[in-house]
Scaffold this motif. Structure first.
Motif, PDB file in Angstrom:
ATOM      1  N   ASP A  12       0.817  -1.279   0.033  1.00 18.05           N
ATOM      2  CA  ASP A  12       0.037   0.099   0.051  1.00 18.05           C
ATOM      3  C   ASP A  12       0.783   1.235   0.025  1.00 18.05           C
ATOM      4  N   LEU A  13       2.020   1.237   0.594  1.00 19.48           N
ATOM      5  CA  LEU A  13       2.915   2.262   0.435  1.00 19.48           C
ATOM      6  C   LEU A  13       3.122   2.651  -0.681  1.00 19.48           C
ATOM      7  N   LEU A  14       3.516   1.856  -1.792  1.00 19.62           N
ATOM      8  CA  LEU A  14       3.844   2.038  -3.058  1.00 19.62           C
ATOM      9  C   LEU A  14       2.812   2.414  -3.810  1.00 19.62           C
ATOM     10  N   LEU A  15       1.644   1.937  -3.749  1.00 19.02           N
ATOM     11  CA  LEU A  15       0.318   2.168  -4.380  1.00 19.02           C
ATOM     12  C   LEU A  15      -0.127   3.689  -3.984  1.00 19.02           C
ATOM     13  N   ALA A  45       4.328   3.112 -12.144  1.00 16.65           N
ATOM     14  CA  ALA A  45       2.748   3.022 -12.393  1.00 16.65           C
ATOM     15  C   ALA A  45       2.507   1.758 -13.132  1.00 16.65           C
ATOM     16  N   LEU A  46       3.460   1.236 -13.901  1.00 15.53           N
ATOM     17  CA  LEU A  46       3.636  -0.265 -14.449  1.00 15.53           C
ATOM     18  C   LEU A  46       3.573  -1.119 -13.407  1.00 15.53           C
ATOM     19  N   TRP A  47       4.339  -0.897 -12.233  1.00 12.14           N
ATOM     20  CA  TRP A  47       4.693  -1.805 -11.245  1.00 12.14           C
ATOM     21  C   TRP A  47       3.319  -2.024 -10.436  1.00 12.14           C
ATOM     22  N   CYS A  48       2.671  -0.908 -10.077  1.00 10.33           N
ATOM     23  CA  CYS A  48       1.580  -0.814  -9.528  1.00 10.33           C
ATOM     24  C   CYS A  48       0.607  -1.777 -10.332  1.00 10.33           C
ATOM     25  N   ALA A  49       0.275  -1.603 -11.528  1.00 10.50           N
ATOM     26  CA  ALA A  49      -0.731  -1.944 -12.392  1.00 10.50           C
ATOM     27  C   ALA A  49      -0.486  -3.531 -12.408  1.00 10.50           C
ATOM     28  N   MET A  50       0.879  -3.975 -12.448  1.00  7.50           N
ATOM     29  CA  MET A  50       1.010  -5.343 -12.393  1.00  7.50           C
ATOM     30  C   MET A  50       0.910  -5.973 -11.035  1.00  7.50           C
ATOM     31  N   MET A  51       1.055  -5.569  -9.850  1.00  6.95           N
ATOM     32  CA  MET A  51       0.381  -5.990  -8.773  1.00  6.95           C
ATOM     33  C   MET A  51      -1.180  -5.931  -8.688  1.00  6.95           C
ATOM     34  N   VAL A  78      -3.657  -9.098  -7.569  1.00  6.56           N
ATOM     35  CA  VAL A  78      -4.540  -8.866  -6.386  1.00  6.56           C
ATOM     36  C   VAL A  78      -5.033  -7.432  -6.505  1.00  6.56           C
ATOM     37  N   PRO A  79      -6.199  -7.299  -6.720  1.00  7.50           N
ATOM     38  CA  PRO A  79      -6.946  -5.852  -6.644  1.00  7.50           C
ATOM     39  C   PRO A  79      -6.909  -5.471  -5.147  1.00  7.50           C
ATOM     40  N   ARG A  80      -6.631  -4.048  -5.080  1.00  3.11           N
ATOM     41  CA  ARG A  80      -7.135  -3.464  -3.730  1.00  3.11           C
ATOM     42  C   ARG A  80      -8.065  -4.022  -2.784  1.00  3.11           C
ATOM     43  N   GLY A  81      -7.885  -4.366  -1.885  1.00  2.00           N
ATOM     44  CA  GLY A  81      -9.090  -4.602  -1.107  1.00  2.00           C
ATOM     45  C   GLY A  81      -9.342  -6.281  -0.957  1.00  2.00           C
ATOM     46  N   GLU A  82      -8.659  -6.961  -1.838  1.00  3.89           N
ATOM     47  CA  GLU A  82      -8.798  -8.332  -1.958  1.00  3.89           C
ATOM     48  C   GLU A  82      -7.405  -9.340  -1.614  1.00  3.89           C
ATOM     49  N   GLU A  83      -6.810  -8.546  -0.718  1.00  3.56           N
ATOM     50  CA  GLU A  83      -5.454  -9.176  -0.506  1.00  3.56           C
ATOM     51  C   GLU A  83      -5.675 -10.328   0.487  1.00  3.56           C
ATOM     52  N   SER A  84      -6.742 -10.284   1.375  1.00  7.93           N
ATOM     53  CA  SER A  84      -7.144 -11.530   2.361  1.00  7.93           C
ATOM     54  C   SER A  84      -7.634 -12.778   1.711  1.00  7.93           C
ATOM     55  N   ARG A  85      -8.074 -12.785   0.616  1.00  9.37           N
ATOM     56  CA  ARG A  85      -8.372 -13.861  -0.330  1.00  9.37           C
ATOM     57  C   ARG A  85      -7.482 -14.658  -0.761  1.00  9.37           C
TER      58      ARG A  85
END
Length: 153
Positions: free
Chosen positions: A71-74, A122-128, A132-139
């Motif tokens: 999240d710090l990078l995003l 921005a590319l790195w954030c898009a790849m991540m 795993v979309p934000r908010g779906e990490e726990s899945r």
């Protein structure tokens, strides 16, 4: 850019196995009194969806490896984010578009400032977030497996 998909013994994709994506991109680090070119080997795995790993390479040799919250990078790619040992913020060009991403790392005794082109971040954030979309990490966490490993001693 490299992305890998885990496969089962018969070679078919294993959707339950972790997916790992990597990206290598250039940065600059502020040295004693000058900017030093650095390559960054960034790693993200769905097995550890809340973290990102960055290995800093100087002249082709590993100089440091940091793991910190994704999240710090995003967040830092959009607005200033961080506290303690990791800070990320963006600088805009004269026309207001994001131009550079700054990453400040502090291990308690030393600090280092890194700067990268915003397009790489921005590319790195898009790849991540494509993995795993934000908010779906726990899945993507295997909490039962972690508890079993802890209890088995």
């Amino acid at each position: 850019m490299e992305s890998t998909t885990a496969r089962s013994e018969d070679g078919t994709p294993d959707e339950l196995a972790p997916h790992i994506t990597t990206l290598v991109f250039p940065m600059e680090a502020w040295g004693k009194d000058e900017w030093v070119p650095v390559s960054v080997f960034a790693t993200y795995s769905t097995a550890t969806p809340y973290e990102v790993g960055l290995e800093f390479l100087v002249a082709g040799r590993s100089a440091a490896y940091w793991v910190f919250a994704r999240d710090l990078l995003l967040d830092g790619s959009v607005y200033a984010a961080g506290s303690g040992d990791v800070w990320v913020w963006t600088r805009a060009a004269a026309d207001g578009r994001p131009e550079r991403v700054h990453l400040l790392l502090d291990n308690g005794s030393e600090r280092c400032l890194f700067v990268a082109d915003h397009r790489h971040a921005a590319l790195w954030c898009a790849m991540m977030t494509s993995l795993v979309p934000r908010g779906e990490e726990s899945r993507h966490l295997d909490l039962d497996g972690a508890v079993d490993r802890l209890l088995s001693g």
